[in-house]
Motif scaffolding. Structure first.
Motif, PDB file in Angstrom:
ATOM      1  N   ILE A  98      -1.843  -9.493  -9.106  1.00 27.84           N
ATOM      2  CA  ILE A  98      -1.391  -8.457  -8.012  1.00 27.84           C
ATOM      3  C   ILE A  98      -2.326  -8.763  -6.800  1.00 27.84           C
ATOM      4  O   ILE A  98      -3.341  -9.171  -7.012  1.00 27.84           O
ATOM      5  CB  ILE A  98      -1.770  -6.922  -8.793  1.00 27.84           C
ATOM      6  CG1 ILE A  98      -0.798  -6.620  -9.949  1.00 27.84           C
ATOM      7  CG2 ILE A  98      -1.651  -6.005  -7.630  1.00 27.84           C
ATOM      8  CD1 ILE A  98      -1.136  -5.356 -10.481  1.00 27.84           C
ATOM      9  N   GLU A  99      -1.427  -8.987  -5.850  1.00 31.14           N
ATOM     10  CA  GLU A  99      -1.932  -9.235  -4.680  1.00 31.14           C
ATOM     11  C   GLU A  99      -2.137  -8.334  -3.752  1.00 31.14           C
ATOM     12  O   GLU A  99      -1.538  -7.335  -3.588  1.00 31.14           O
ATOM     13  CB  GLU A  99      -1.222 -10.367  -4.052  1.00 31.14           C
ATOM     14  CG  GLU A  99      -1.057 -11.662  -4.629  1.00 31.14           C
ATOM     15  CD  GLU A  99       0.165 -12.466  -4.403  1.00 31.14           C
ATOM     16  OE1 GLU A  99       0.875 -11.958  -3.282  1.00 31.14           O
ATOM     17  OE2 GLU A  99       0.540 -13.555  -4.776  1.00 31.14           O
ATOM     18  N   ALA A 100      -3.203  -7.897  -2.924  1.00 31.97           N
ATOM     19  CA  ALA A 100      -3.573  -7.273  -1.438  1.00 31.97           C
ATOM     20  C   ALA A 100      -3.053  -5.608  -2.154  1.00 31.97           C
ATOM     21  O   ALA A 100      -2.300  -5.176  -1.433  1.00 31.97           O
ATOM     22  CB  ALA A 100      -2.535  -7.691  -0.549  1.00 31.97           C
ATOM     23  N   MET A 101      -3.843  -5.264  -3.090  1.00 37.52           N
ATOM     24  CA  MET A 101      -3.390  -3.566  -3.422  1.00 37.52           C
ATOM     25  C   MET A 101      -4.166  -2.777  -2.300  1.00 37.52           C
ATOM     26  O   MET A 101      -5.559  -3.014  -1.991  1.00 37.52           O
ATOM     27  CB  MET A 101      -4.144  -3.410  -4.696  1.00 37.52           C
ATOM     28  CG  MET A 101      -3.797  -2.130  -5.043  1.00 37.52           C
ATOM     29  SD  MET A 101      -2.275  -1.824  -5.542  1.00 37.52           S
ATOM     30  CE  MET A 101      -1.887  -2.300  -7.216  1.00 37.52           C
ATOM     31  N   ASN A 106      -1.499   8.730   1.804  1.00 33.00           N
ATOM     32  CA  ASN A 106      -1.304   9.686   0.683  1.00 33.00           C
ATOM     33  C   ASN A 106      -2.031   9.473  -0.523  1.00 33.00           C
ATOM     34  O   ASN A 106      -1.792  10.074  -1.485  1.00 33.00           O
ATOM     35  CB  ASN A 106       0.211  10.089   0.471  1.00 33.00           C
ATOM     36  CG  ASN A 106       0.868   8.590  -0.050  1.00 33.00           C
ATOM     37  OD1 ASN A 106       0.154   7.791  -0.071  1.00 33.00           O
ATOM     38  ND2 ASN A 106       2.107   8.771  -0.025  1.00 33.00           N
ATOM     39  N   GLY A 107      -2.672   8.278  -0.527  1.00 33.40           N
ATOM     40  CA  GLY A 107      -3.464   8.097  -1.712  1.00 33.40           C
ATOM     41  C   GLY A 107      -2.673   6.927  -2.704  1.00 33.40           C
ATOM     42  O   GLY A 107      -3.301   6.548  -3.472  1.00 33.40           O
ATOM     43  N   LEU A 108      -1.597   6.637  -2.402  1.00 35.72           N
ATOM     44  CA  LEU A 108      -0.587   5.830  -3.118  1.00 35.72           C
ATOM     45  C   LEU A 108      -1.160   4.468  -2.912  1.00 35.72           C
ATOM     46  O   LEU A 108      -1.421   3.791  -1.779  1.00 35.72           O
ATOM     47  CB  LEU A 108       0.770   5.869  -2.817  1.00 35.72           C
ATOM     48  CG  LEU A 108       1.783   5.080  -3.557  1.00 35.72           C
ATOM     49  CD1 LEU A 108       1.850   5.862  -4.964  1.00 35.72           C
ATOM     50  CD2 LEU A 108       3.075   5.041  -2.906  1.00 35.72           C
ATOM     51  N   LEU A 109      -1.698   3.634  -4.131  1.00 38.76           N
ATOM     52  CA  LEU A 109      -1.708   2.204  -3.972  1.00 38.76           C
ATOM     53  C   LEU A 109      -0.502   1.246  -3.969  1.00 38.76           C
ATOM     54  O   LEU A 109       0.233   1.431  -4.884  1.00 38.76           O
ATOM     55  CB  LEU A 109      -2.860   1.851  -5.057  1.00 38.76           C
ATOM     56  CG  LEU A 109      -3.803   2.695  -4.960  1.00 38.76           C
ATOM     57  CD1 LEU A 109      -4.985   2.082  -6.403  1.00 38.76           C
ATOM     58  CD2 LEU A 109      -4.965   2.188  -3.623  1.00 38.76           C
ATOM     59  N   LEU A 412       0.870   2.182  -7.585  1.00 35.22           N
ATOM     60  CA  LEU A 412      -0.005   3.258  -8.583  1.00 35.22           C
ATOM     61  C   LEU A 412      -0.245   4.591  -7.952  1.00 35.22           C
ATOM     62  O   LEU A 412      -0.911   4.553  -6.668  1.00 35.22           O
ATOM     63  CB  LEU A 412      -1.326   2.334  -8.688  1.00 35.22           C
ATOM     64  CG  LEU A 412      -0.952   0.912  -9.356  1.00 35.22           C
ATOM     65  CD1 LEU A 412      -2.434   0.352  -9.445  1.00 35.22           C
ATOM     66  CD2 LEU A 412      -0.168   0.946 -10.540  1.00 35.22           C
ATOM     67  N   GLY A 413       0.091   5.428  -8.546  1.00 35.72           N
ATOM     68  CA  GLY A 413      -0.243   6.863  -8.009  1.00 35.72           C
ATOM     69  C   GLY A 413      -0.552   8.013  -8.851  1.00 35.72           C
ATOM     70  O   GLY A 413      -0.895   7.598 -10.121  1.00 35.72           O
ATOM     71  N   ARG A 418       7.440  12.347  -2.346  1.00 37.14           N
ATOM     72  CA  ARG A 418       7.917  12.180  -0.865  1.00 37.14           C
ATOM     73  C   ARG A 418       8.337  13.275  -0.262  1.00 37.14           C
ATOM     74  O   ARG A 418       9.110  13.984  -0.631  1.00 37.14           O
ATOM     75  CB  ARG A 418       8.755  10.883  -0.622  1.00 37.14           C
ATOM     76  CG  ARG A 418       9.166  10.570   0.744  1.00 37.14           C
ATOM     77  CD  ARG A 418       9.761   9.329   1.144  1.00 37.14           C
ATOM     78  NE  ARG A 418      10.418   9.154   2.218  1.00 37.14           N
ATOM     79  CZ  ARG A 418      10.990   8.084   2.820  1.00 37.14           C
ATOM     80  NH1 ARG A 418      11.458   7.193   1.780  1.00 37.14           N
ATOM     81  NH2 ARG A 418      11.484   7.772   3.955  1.00 37.14           N
ATOM     82  N   GLY A 419       7.814  13.839   0.932  1.00 34.90           N
ATOM     83  CA  GLY A 419       8.152  14.925   1.391  1.00 34.90           C
ATOM     84  C   GLY A 419       9.531  15.017   2.308  1.00 34.90           C
ATOM     85  O   GLY A 419       9.863  13.846   2.673  1.00 34.90           O
TER      86      GLY A 419
END
Length: 419
Positions: A98-101, A106-109, A412-413, A418-419
Motif C-alpha cells: 500500500i502506497e501513500a495512505m 472526514n477521517g477516511l484514509l 479505510l474508514g 457521503r452526504g
C-alpha cells in the motif's frame, strides 16, 4: 479444434489461474522460483538436447550467425536463467503493498495497493531464455502468462515450459499460470490478439515488424518498444574527455542492443576540437561514421557522407550517424524528429542546460554525463526487466516487477458516509 478455439481455451485457463495467483503468498512464489532454479540445473542436458534440435534445423534452413547465436542455449545461458530465478527471489514482492495512505478531511484514509495486471501474453522471437525470464517476472508479480515464442525455438521452449509447470506444481501454484503456445501456426498470434476479455496486456519482444503487427491486431493494451534510436548531445563547454568516453562506450560496448548509441549530435562551438578526437577513438573501436556536411571534414579518414536514411535509423551495428548543431534547441528538435522515445543523453558542464534537457527530451530514460547503455532494468536498480517500454501507458522504460503490476485505490474508514 481450430487454432482460435485452442487459444481461447488457453486464455480462459490463464484467467482462472490468474485469480488464484493474485492471492498467492510471496513464500509460495519464491518456492516456485527456487524449484525452477533447481530444475534448470538438474535437467540441463534435456533442455540443451531440445535446443540442439532447434539449432540444427535453423542452421539447415540458412539462419544467419547472429540469430543462431541468440537461439543457442549454452551452459552459461542455462546458468544465467537459474541465477535470474535466485535474483528475483531476493526482490521484494510488490503485490499487496500500500502506497501513500493519506487522511481525508472526514477521517477516511485513502491509499493505493499494488495488484497484478492479470494475464500477460508474451510474444517473442529467437531467444528461448525469454521463456524463463518473462515467466518468472510475470509470476512473481502475481500474473498468469501465455508464452508465444518463435517457431525456430519451439523444441527449446517446450522443454523449458515443462520445467515451469513442474516448478509451479511443486510450489502448490496452478500449472495454468504459465502456458506455452505449442504451435508455430501464425494464426495463433492473430487469435491471441483478439482475446481481450481474458488477456489484459500483450508484450511483444522482437523486430519492429513483429511489434507493429501485434499493435495493429491487438484489441487489448500493448506494451511496445518499436526501436531504439538513441542520441547523445555534446554541449558547448562539455568536458571533452568525458564526452569521448561516454560516446565510445555508448556506441561500441555492445552495438547490437536497443540502448546503443545511434546518432551523435555535437555543438558547433566544440565540434572543431571534439570531432577529430572522437572520430579517431571511434575508428579504433571499429565504428564506421556517417557524417553531415559540417561534421564530415572534421572526422578524418574513413567518414562518409550521411544519407537522409541514416538519421532516425537503428543500425544494430558499429555504425554511427554524426551531426553538428548550433544549439541545444536544435539538438532537441533533431531528437524530436528522429528519436524513438528510448534513450537520450547530454554531456554538459552547465547545470541549467542539463536540467532543461532532462525536462524536454522525450524518452524512457534521459541522462546527463552518462552512457545510453544504462537504460536497462538491472543497471537502473530494478533487479530484472521484461523489456523496455517506449509507450507511456502504463509503463515508460524498463519494466520490472513493479511495472508488471497496477495500483487500485483502497479506503479505510470507521463508518464514513457521503452526504
Amino acid at each position: 479444434m481450430s487454432v482460435a478455439t485452442d487459444m481461447e481455451q488457453m486464455a480462459v485457463r490463464a484467467k482462472d489461474a490468474s485469480r488464484l495467483l493474485a492471492g498467492a503468498s510471496g513464500a509460495a512464489k519464491d518456492a516456485f522460483l527456487a524449484a525452477l532454479a533447481g530444475l534448470l540445473a538438474a535437467r540441463r542436458e534435456e533442455v540443451m538436447a531440445a535446443n540442439a534440435r532447434d539449432v540444427e534445423a535453423a542452421r539447415a534452413a540458412g539462419m544467419d550467425a547472429p540469430r543462431l547465436n541468440r537461439l543457442t542455449l549454452t551452459p552459461a545461458v542455462m546458468d544465467a536463467m537459474a541465477a535470474a530465478c535466485r535474483e528475483i527471489i531476493a526482490l521484494p514482492d510488490p503485490v499487496g503493498g500500500i502506497e501513500a495512505m493519506r487522511p481525508r478531511p472526514n477521517g477516511l484514509l485513502v491509499g493505493r495497493m499494488r495488484v497484478p495486471l492479470g494475464v500477460i501474453c508474451m510474444i517473442y522471437e529467437s531467444r528461448p531464455n525469454v521463456t524463463i525470464d518473462a515467466a518468472i517476472l510475470c509470476l512473481k508479480a502475481g500474473n498468469a502468462v501465455i508464452l508465444k515464442g518463435g517457431s525456430e525455438a519451439l523444441e527449446s521452449n517446450k522443454a523449458l515450459a515443462a520445467l515451469l509447470c513442474e516448478a509451479l506444481a511443486a510450489a502448490g501454484l496452478p500449472a495454468d499460470a504459465a502456458q506455452l503456445v505449442p504451435t508455430s501456426d501464425r494464426a495463433a498470434v492473430a487469435a491471441l490478439c483478439k482475446l481481450d476479455q481474458y488477456i489484459d496486456v500483450i508484450i511483444p519482444r522482437g523486430g519492429e515488424g513483429l511489434i507493429r503487427a501485434v499493435v495493429d491486431a491487438a484489441t487489448m493494451p500493448v506494451l511496445k518498444h518499436f526501436k531504439g534510436v538513441c542520441h547523445a548531445y555534446v554541449d558547448a563547454g562539455a568536458d571533452l574527455a568525458m564526452a569521448e568516453k561516454v560516446v565510445v562506450n555508448a556506441k561500441a560496448q555492445r552495438p547490437g542492443v536497443c540502448n546503443a548509441l545511434e546518432c551523435l549530435l555535437v555543438n558547433a562551438a566544440v565540434a572543431p576540437e571534439f570531432l577529430p578526437r572522437v572520430g579517431a577513438a571511434l575508428r579504433r573501436a571499429g565504428v564506421a561514421l556517417r557524417a553531415c556536411p559540417r561534421s564530415l571534414p572534421l572526422l578524418g579518414e574513413g567518414a562518409v557522407p550521411a544519407g537522409p536514411e541514416d538519421f532516425g535509423h537503428e543500425f544494430h551495428d558499429l555504425i554511427l550517424a554524426v551531426k553538428v548543431v548550433d544549439s541545444m534547441d536544435e539538438a532537441l528538435a533533431h531528437i524530436h524528429r528522429y528519436g524513438s522515445n528510448h534513450t537520450e543523453v547530454i554531456v554538459t558542464e552547465h547545470h541549467g542546460r542539463a536540467m532543461e534537457f532532462l525536462r524536454r527530451a522525450d524518452a524512457s530514460m534521459v541522462g546527463v554525463n552518462c552512457s545510453t547503455r544504462f537504460n536497462d532494468g538491472g543497471e537502473l536498480g530494478l533487479g530484472a526487466e521484461i523489456g523496455i517500454s517506449t509507450s507511456k501507458l502504463h509503463a515508460y522504460g524498463p519494466m520490472g516487477l513493479v511495472e508488471l503490476t497496477s495500483a487500485k485505490f483502497v479506503t479505510l474508514g470507521n463508518g464514513q458516509v457521503r452526504g
